[in-house]
Design an enzyme around this catalytic site. Structure first.
Site, PDB file in Angstrom:
ATOM      1  N   GLU A   1       0.839  -1.194   0.000  1.00 34.68           N
ATOM      2  CA  GLU A   1       0.000   0.000   0.000  1.00 34.68           C
ATOM      3  C   GLU A   1       0.876   1.245   0.000  1.00 34.68           C
ATOM      4  O   GLU A   1       1.747   1.388   0.865  1.00 34.68           O
ATOM      5  CB  GLU A   1      -0.914  -0.014   1.229  1.00 34.68           C
ATOM      6  CG  GLU A   1      -1.967  -1.118   1.152  1.00 34.68           C
ATOM      7  CD  GLU A   1      -2.458  -1.568   2.528  1.00 34.68           C
ATOM      8  OE1 GLU A   1      -2.029  -1.008   3.547  1.00 34.68           O
ATOM      9  OE2 GLU A   1      -3.269  -2.511   2.569  1.00 34.68           O
TER      10      GLU A   1
ATOM     11  N   GLU B   1      -4.838  -6.910   2.282  1.00 32.20           N
ATOM     12  CA  GLU B   1      -3.569  -7.501   2.719  1.00 32.20           C
ATOM     13  C   GLU B   1      -3.527  -9.015   2.549  1.00 32.20           C
ATOM     14  O   GLU B   1      -2.497  -9.562   2.160  1.00 32.20           O
ATOM     15  CB  GLU B   1      -3.266  -7.126   4.173  1.00 32.20           C
ATOM     16  CG  GLU B   1      -2.829  -5.681   4.366  1.00 32.20           C
ATOM     17  CD  GLU B   1      -3.978  -4.736   4.669  1.00 32.20           C
ATOM     18  OE1 GLU B   1      -5.146  -5.169   4.539  1.00 32.20           O
ATOM     19  OE2 GLU B   1      -3.719  -3.581   5.032  1.00 32.20           O
TER      20      GLU B   1
ATOM     21  N   PHE C   1       1.940  -1.058   8.469  1.00 29.48           N
ATOM     22  CA  PHE C   1       2.239  -1.089   9.905  1.00 29.48           C
ATOM     23  C   PHE C   1       2.163  -2.551  10.333  1.00 29.48           C
ATOM     24  O   PHE C   1       1.234  -3.255   9.935  1.00 29.48           O
ATOM     25  CB  PHE C   1       1.189  -0.325  10.720  1.00 29.48           C
ATOM     26  CG  PHE C   1       1.215   1.167  10.592  1.00 29.48           C
ATOM     27  CD1 PHE C   1       1.694   1.970  11.642  1.00 29.48           C
ATOM     28  CD2 PHE C   1       0.726   1.797   9.457  1.00 29.48           C
ATOM     29  CE1 PHE C   1       1.682   3.354  11.544  1.00 29.48           C
ATOM     30  CE2 PHE C   1       0.717   3.183   9.358  1.00 29.48           C
ATOM     31  CZ  PHE C   1       1.196   3.958  10.401  1.00 29.48           C
TER      32      PHE C   1
ATOM     33  N   ASP D   1       1.173  -3.629  12.928  1.00 28.00           N
ATOM     34  CA  ASP D   1      -0.098  -3.773  13.651  1.00 28.00           C
ATOM     35  C   ASP D   1      -1.202  -4.332  12.756  1.00 28.00           C
ATOM     36  O   ASP D   1      -2.172  -4.896  13.250  1.00 28.00           O
ATOM     37  CB  ASP D   1      -0.558  -2.415  14.168  1.00 28.00           C
ATOM     38  CG  ASP D   1       0.544  -1.614  14.831  1.00 28.00           C
ATOM     39  OD1 ASP D   1       0.450  -1.381  16.036  1.00 28.00           O
ATOM     40  OD2 ASP D   1       1.508  -1.229  14.140  1.00 28.00           O
ATOM     41  N   PHE D   2      -1.057  -4.167  11.447  1.00 26.07           N
ATOM     42  CA  PHE D   2      -2.111  -4.626  10.533  1.00 26.07           C
ATOM     43  C   PHE D   2      -2.024  -6.133  10.264  1.00 26.07           C
ATOM     44  O   PHE D   2      -2.801  -6.668   9.474  1.00 26.07           O
ATOM     45  CB  PHE D   2      -2.035  -3.878   9.194  1.00 26.07           C
ATOM     46  CG  PHE D   2      -2.173  -2.373   9.287  1.00 26.07           C
ATOM     47  CD1 PHE D   2      -2.550  -1.759  10.470  1.00 26.07           C
ATOM     48  CD2 PHE D   2      -1.926  -1.572   8.194  1.00 26.07           C
ATOM     49  CE1 PHE D   2      -2.668  -0.367  10.568  1.00 26.07           C
ATOM     50  CE2 PHE D   2      -2.056  -0.188   8.267  1.00 26.07           C
ATOM     51  CZ  PHE D   2      -2.424   0.411   9.454  1.00 26.07           C
TER      52      PHE D   2
ATOM     53  N   HIS E   1      -1.311   1.404  16.053  1.00 28.68           N
ATOM     54  CA  HIS E   1      -0.292   1.845  15.096  1.00 28.68           C
ATOM     55  C   HIS E   1       1.070   2.038  15.754  1.00 28.68           C
ATOM     56  O   HIS E   1       1.915   2.758  15.219  1.00 28.68           O
ATOM     57  CB  HIS E   1      -0.701   3.171  14.438  1.00 28.68           C
ATOM     58  CG  HIS E   1      -1.863   3.090  13.499  1.00 28.68           C
ATOM     59  ND1 HIS E   1      -3.148   2.941  13.921  1.00 28.68           N
ATOM     60  CD2 HIS E   1      -1.924   3.138  12.141  1.00 28.68           C
ATOM     61  CE1 HIS E   1      -3.966   2.917  12.873  1.00 28.68           C
ATOM     62  NE2 HIS E   1      -3.247   3.018  11.785  1.00 28.68           N
TER      63      HIS E   1
END
Lengths: 338, 354
Positions: B50, B81, B104, B106-107, B150
């Site tokens: 992205e 993703e 990130f 976190d994703f 994040h």
């Protein structure tokens, strides 16, 4: 596709139309105040972690028609899930401005006592929540709708996310499940043309996400023109259908990201940048109501003045509120006493 | 599916940790240079994720690559993703060498099945018949009020799951050498860069985000830690941005006669256990500084590594980590839980009394 922009079609009363403008002005006034406060103390240079309002800041200017048009149909008991760009929806849903500002400033007076920040606003009193992870608000809305259905109420849940979210798995899973179980959900896609730097036509295989609704057996409509009255009309139909037990709907609104993805985004990737301010929906709607003889300059100034008073009160209150106590940094991981 | 089509390129031997020279780059530029150089030499290398193309990566991991290699090799994706990380896996098993960015770390929640059940397991499940020469690159870390979704590092979570290598550079030199090694590896490699070590213009500056980097290609071997400061009284075992803070503390305490050794792990999988044991044996006092959550993670693994080897080595062991709480938004709270220089210094002062 359908475009509904005239009073004759929308059937809005004057007070409703003025209410939509008033709501949009309040949202914009709030966002402009946060913009000002965010950038006030980040110099010299731009340091994202500095200042009274640190961190990523995703402001909603330009997307007010979605919030105003949708939330005009939502009651306090209805649920709304939003995204990393949540302020317009929070305000239109009726969130207390002091609590909202307090959280943005990271103060104890904020909704989450400074733990969450602007992407993580939770207000159970109005059934509002949001998430910083794209498309993750859809499933939560299903659950809230499920709970309302089981409780025998006619409350509904609206789930709002950007056009980028419509390419994420949870969107598709949620549409199927909501349709399968006839859950009272209104899915709203805010198509602002950009997923950060990725243009809509570089991310999405179909020109309208509304057509995807057919694949899940629910009605879908795309509202063009960032037109608050057209949003109001489409949302009214969808909310009424959900309340009546008719199941979910999908609405895509072609809206506008007036500013950057986040503050500090130079938007060099955006070729149409110079023309963006001309597409601002608020002056256009104000003009429309003025031309229709519904609003004088003095009326508009009064709306702006009232909004400014409320917003500055919220900002001042936030600034005057205590910062969280570092000794309590571990608080709220679990329910106390459990 | 077959063996990697670019085995020759992958096996070309490169200098291992050569002299750094005098040219100075920030970490982001060193990382971009490693990717660009490998793309020049190997047509099967491509970048996907992205905002990696026109934007150049949200944290500047891919700046300039679109201009150099075009949109067929530097590819923006939808926010999908599972689909594009899975696509990377599929391309890798057919012999390409994808570098896929998860914006990130976190994703990872939305796509972890592709990562840990597929990317990490295919080689094993195929009995070694299928390779996945892919790099999964992700930004990690907090310190700038980006909130609980994040700001995480999560390397302990990835390292716990077998089948993927995991590297975490702390400086420009290692960033280039580890990325080069990662691209050339025939195993899947997770490459985590802390936003705070990239030298970004729009974040707090850190003098160690800029350093000497050779112009030629070289590798920092995956799985090799480095003593970045010699010392005799206490060992700090750490990684990523915490290396910078640890070195700051070590410099300060040297003035008081406290000699601190700092071990930069650089790789978590494989973990350089010999280096960990060596520094523990040298000082007998170990402080682990880790920006990940404290429990069930890296810091416990370090303790286990030392004590399984020889339980009598340690006179002191402690850890400076994120206590088991999501990263708070408000600065006062975030800095109360991050492993700051102040917390590290306090831990060292306690350690030397043991």
């Amino acid at each position: 596709m359908r475009m509904e922009t005239t009073e004759a079609v929308t059937g809005l009363r004057t007070e409703q139309r003025l209410g939509l403008l008033r709501q949009m002005i309040l949202i914009r006034t709030f966002e402009e105040a946060i913009l000002r406060e965010y950038h006030a103390d980040k110099s010299p240079g731009f340091d994202i972690g500095k200042g009274l309002v640190p961190g990523e800041m995703h402001l909603s200017a330009g997307q007010e028609p979605v919030a105003a048009g949708l939330c005009a149909h939502l009651e306090t008991g209805d649920a709304l899930t939003a995204t990393h760009r949540p302020h317009h929806l929070a305000i239109a849903k009726g969130m207390d401005l002091r609590s909202l500002a307090g959280e943005i400033f990271g103060r104890e007076s904020g909704l989450g006592h400074g733990r969450g920040g602007h992407m993580h606003l939770f207000d159970p009193s109005i059934h509002f929540s949001c998430s910083g992870i794209v498309a993750e608000g859809f499933p939560a809305a299903l659950g809230q709708a499920f709970a309302f259905q089981r409780a025998g109420t006619n409350s509904v849940a609206a789930a709002v996310a950007g056009e980028g979210a419509a390419n994420a798995g949870p969107f598709h899973e949620s549409l199927n499940l909501a349709a399968l179980w006839k859950l009272p959900v209104i899915f709203v896609i805010e198509d602002n043309d950009w997923g950060i730097s990725v243009a809509r036509d570089a991310s999405t295989a179909v020109p309208s996400n509304a057509v995807r609704a057919a694949g899940y057996g629910m009605p879908g409509i795309r509202v063009e023109g960032n037109d608050v009255e057209a949003v109001h009309a489409a949302a009214g139909e969808a909310v009424a259908r959900a309340r009546a037990g008719g199941g979910p709907s999908l609405i895509e609104v072609h809206t506008l990201r007036l500013w950057g993805h986040f503050e500090g985004d130079a938007q060099g990737y955006r070729p149409e940048l110079a023309g963006v301010p001309d597409k601002d929906p608020i002056p256009a709607y104000r003009q429309q109501l003025g031309d229709a003889g519904l609003l004088s300059d003095a009326d508009a100034a009064a709306m702006e003045g009232e909004a400014r008073t409320r917003v500055e009160d919220a900002v001042e209150h936030a600034k005057a509120s205590p910062t969280p106590n570092p000794a309590e940094a571990l608080k709220y991981v679990f329910v106390e006493g459990e | 599916m077959g063996a990697t089509s670019n085995a020759t390129a992958a096996q070309t031997s490169l200098p291992v940790e050569p002299d750094a020279g005098t040219r100075r780059l920030n970490t982001a530029k060193a990382l971009q240079e490693a990717i660009g150089s490998q793309m020049e030499q190997d047509d099967s290398v491509f970048v996907m994720g992205e905002d990696v193309a026109a934007y150049g990566g949200i944290f500047s991991s891919t700046t300039g690559l679109l201009e150099k290699f075009g949109p067929d090799r530097v590819i923006d994706t939808p926010i999908s993703e599972s689909a594009f990380i899975g696509l990377g896996i599929g391309a890798a098993v057919e012999g390409m060498r994808p570098i896929v960015e998860l914006m990130f770390v976190d994703f990872f929640g939305v796509c972890m099945d592709q990562i840990y059940n597929h990317m990490a397991k295919i080689h094993f499940e195929s009995g070694g018949n299928v390779r996945v020469p892919m790099v999964l690159m992700a930004a990690v870390g907090g310190g700038y009020s980006d909130g609980a979704q994040h700001s995480q590092t999560l390397w302990g979570t990835f390292a716990h799951l077998p089948g993927m290598k995991l590297v975490v550079p702390s400086n420009p030199y290692d960033a280039k050498g580890l990325m080069t090694a990662a691209i050339r590896s025939d195993d899947p490699v997770v490459y985590m860069f802390h936003k705070g070590v990239m030298g970004l213009a729009w974040m707090a500056k850190n003098k160690r985000s800029i350093g000497a980097v050779p112009e030629e290609d070289y590798v920092v071997p995956i799985g090799r830690a480095k003593v970045v400061r010699e010392g005799t009284d206490v060992s700090i075992v750490t990684l990523s941005l915490s290396v910078h803070h640890s070195l700051d503390v070590a410099e300060k305490l040297a003035g008081e006669g406290i000699s601190v050794e700092v071990l930069d792990l650089r790789s978590l999988v494989p973990l350089d256990r010999e280096a960990v044991i060596a520094t523990a044996a040298k000082t007998g006092r170990v402080v682990v500084v880790d920006e990940d959550y404290e429990s069930f993670g890296l810091s416990g693994e370090i303790a286990a590594t030392i004590t399984e080897h020889d339980p009598t080595l340690l006179r002191h062991f402690s850890r400076v980590c994120v206590p088991d709480v999501p990263i708070p938004y408000a600065r006062e709270l975030e800095y109360a839980v991050l492993p700051t220089a102040a917390r590290i210094e306090a831990a060292i002062r306690t350690a030397v009394t043991a």
